[in-house]
Design an enzyme around this catalytic site. Structure first.
Site, short mmCIF file in Angstrom:
data_model
loop_
_atom_site.label_atom_id
_atom_site.label_comp_id
_atom_site.label_asym_id
_atom_site.label_seq_id
_atom_site.Cartn_x
_atom_site.Cartn_y
_atom_site.Cartn_z
N ARG A 165 -21.65 -1.79 3.87
CA ARG A 165 -21.00 -3.04 4.57
C ARG A 165 -20.86 -2.59 6.07
O ARG A 165 -21.00 -3.57 6.95
CB ARG A 165 -19.46 -3.16 3.93
CG ARG A 165 -18.87 -4.22 4.76
CD ARG A 165 -17.36 -4.60 4.26
NE ARG A 165 -16.46 -3.59 4.41
CZ ARG A 165 -15.22 -3.60 3.87
NH1 ARG A 165 -14.76 -4.67 3.30
NH2 ARG A 165 -14.31 -2.64 4.28
N ARG B 211 0.85 -1.22 0.05
CA ARG B 211 0.09 -0.02 0.07
C ARG B 211 0.88 1.17 -0.11
O ARG B 211 0.14 2.38 -0.10
CB ARG B 211 -0.91 -0.03 1.28
CG ARG B 211 -2.17 -0.32 0.94
CD ARG B 211 -2.94 -0.26 2.22
NE ARG B 211 -4.53 -0.37 2.43
CZ ARG B 211 -5.40 -1.36 2.24
NH1 ARG B 211 -4.94 -2.64 2.33
NH2 ARG B 211 -6.67 -1.11 2.22
P1 B4P Z 1 -8.52 -3.80 4.05
O1 B4P Z 1 -8.83 -4.89 4.92
O2 B4P Z 1 -7.54 -4.17 2.95
O3 B4P Z 1 -9.74 -3.54 3.25
P2 B4P Z 1 -10.44 -2.69 2.30
O4 B4P Z 1 -9.62 -1.64 1.56
O5 B4P Z 1 -11.65 -2.00 3.30
O6 B4P Z 1 -11.40 -3.22 1.35
P3 B4P Z 1 -11.50 -4.16 -0.03
O7 B4P Z 1 -11.10 -3.44 -1.29
O8 B4P Z 1 -11.07 -5.58 0.38
O9 B4P Z 1 -13.03 -4.07 -0.03
P4 B4P Z 1 -14.11 -5.62 0.00
O10 B4P Z 1 -13.88 -6.51 -1.12
O11 B4P Z 1 -14.15 -6.01 1.21
O12 B4P Z 1 -7.89 -2.52 4.67
C1 B4P Z 1 -8.53 -1.93 5.84
C2 B4P Z 1 -7.37 -1.11 6.56
O13 B4P Z 1 -6.45 -1.86 7.33
C3 B4P Z 1 -6.81 0.06 6.09
O14 B4P Z 1 -7.64 1.18 5.89
C4 B4P Z 1 -5.56 0.01 6.66
O15 B4P Z 1 -5.61 0.77 7.86
C5 B4P Z 1 -5.06 -1.28 7.27
N1 B4P Z 1 -4.01 -2.03 6.30
C6 B4P Z 1 -4.42 -3.04 5.61
N2 B4P Z 1 -3.30 -3.44 4.70
C7 B4P Z 1 -2.43 -2.29 5.06
C8 B4P Z 1 -1.01 -2.08 4.49
N3 B4P Z 1 -0.45 -2.94 3.49
N4 B4P Z 1 -0.42 -0.92 5.07
C9 B4P Z 1 -0.96 -0.26 5.86
N5 B4P Z 1 -1.96 -0.52 6.47
C10 B4P Z 1 -2.87 -1.61 6.03
O16 B4P Z 1 -15.64 -4.93 -0.68
C11 B4P Z 1 -16.09 -3.69 0.10
C12 B4P Z 1 -17.49 -4.18 0.16
O17 B4P Z 1 -18.04 -3.72 -1.33
C13 B4P Z 1 -18.16 -5.46 0.50
O18 B4P Z 1 -19.27 -5.06 1.60
C14 B4P Z 1 -18.55 -6.07 -0.68
O19 B4P Z 1 -19.52 -6.87 -0.48
C15 B4P Z 1 -18.78 -4.80 -1.63
N6 B4P Z 1 -18.51 -5.12 -3.05
C16 B4P Z 1 -17.39 -5.79 -3.65
N7 B4P Z 1 -17.52 -5.90 -4.94
C17 B4P Z 1 -18.70 -5.43 -5.17
C18 B4P Z 1 -19.42 -5.06 -6.37
N8 B4P Z 1 -18.85 -5.39 -7.72
N9 B4P Z 1 -20.63 -4.30 -6.64
C19 B4P Z 1 -21.07 -3.99 -5.29
N10 B4P Z 1 -20.71 -4.23 -4.19
C20 B4P Z 1 -19.51 -4.85 -4.23
#
Ligand code: B4P
Length: 191
Positions: free
Chosen positions: A128, A89
């Protein structure tokens, strides 16, 4: 061994698509977000270090993330390949990942980048938040902060992989299975 970075802004669908990718291609899934949430739940020292950053929608410091990934890779030496979900990231994390994989002799084959407009991201995360219990999904201000942090700190990672000729953009709006079909086409072209 096939190593892929699945990239995109918060809520782009990285976790959602990873589930399908690991099932079809038998890759080992490493989601840094999931690993942090597991550590927070178990009350480990790593979880305690990560919690305040995550709850505010900020990135966890690079040294904490890189150390955790080192540890994960060390424990999965027999994997057929990895799908890196939410890692790297930052550019220092991308540099660290290249070093980590150099030791294993199998570099990243491609970065698949899910492109989704901001308004859709905000709607997905807020939706979500109604059921996830995740503090970072609850509040529109935290969601906005996560998206700003993405543009400021994470988007430069695209250029890192573009410079290596490994960047592939995937249209991330619409039906989940259609998006997965585009991802599959991109992966099939790698082998
Ligand atoms: P993550 O856990 O990586 O999550 P995310 O960015 O929230 O989501 P993602 O893209 O995986 O979304 P999802 O499929 O679930 O990060 C969380 C936190 O952890 C960061 O903010 C940071 O603080 C920390 N962190 C993690 N990695 C790090 C790193 N490398 N360095 C530093 N900090 C780090 O989808 C989201 C929603 O959309 C779901 O409800 C899903 O059902 C829906 N959805 C998905 N596809 C869809 C579609 N095509 N149409 C409609 N809805 C859809």
């Amino acid at each position: 061994m096939l190593n892929i970075v699945l990239f995109g802004p918060p809520g782009a669908g990285k976790g959602t698509q990873s589930e399908r990718i690991i099932e079809k291609y038998h890759l080992t899934h490493i989601s840094t977000g999931d690993l942090f949430r597991k550590n927070i739940k178990e009350g480990t020292e790593l979880g305690l270090r990560a919690k305040s950053f995550m709850d505010a929608g900020n990135l966890v410091p690079d040294e904490v993330v890189v150390g955790m990934v080192d540890d994960f890779l060390e424990h999965h030496r027999d994997a057929e390949g990895f799908i890196f979900d939410g890692y790297p990231r930052t550019t220092p994390q991308a540099e660290a990942l290249d070093r980590q994989l150099e030791n294993m002799g199998h570099p990243i084959a491609a970065m698949l980048s899910l492109a989704v407009p901001d308004e859709e991201l905000k709607a997905r995360l807020a939706n979500r938040g109604k059921t996830s219990g995740r503090p970072d999904d609850q509040d529109p201000e935290k969601i906005n902060n996560r998206i700003s942090v993405y543009y400021r700190e994470t988007q430069p990672v695209m250029d890192y992989y573009k410079a290596q000729g490994k960047y592939v953009e995937i249209h991330g709006l619409g039906d989940i299975e259609e998006i997965f079909s585009s991802i599959s086409d991109a992966i099939d072209q790698l082998s």
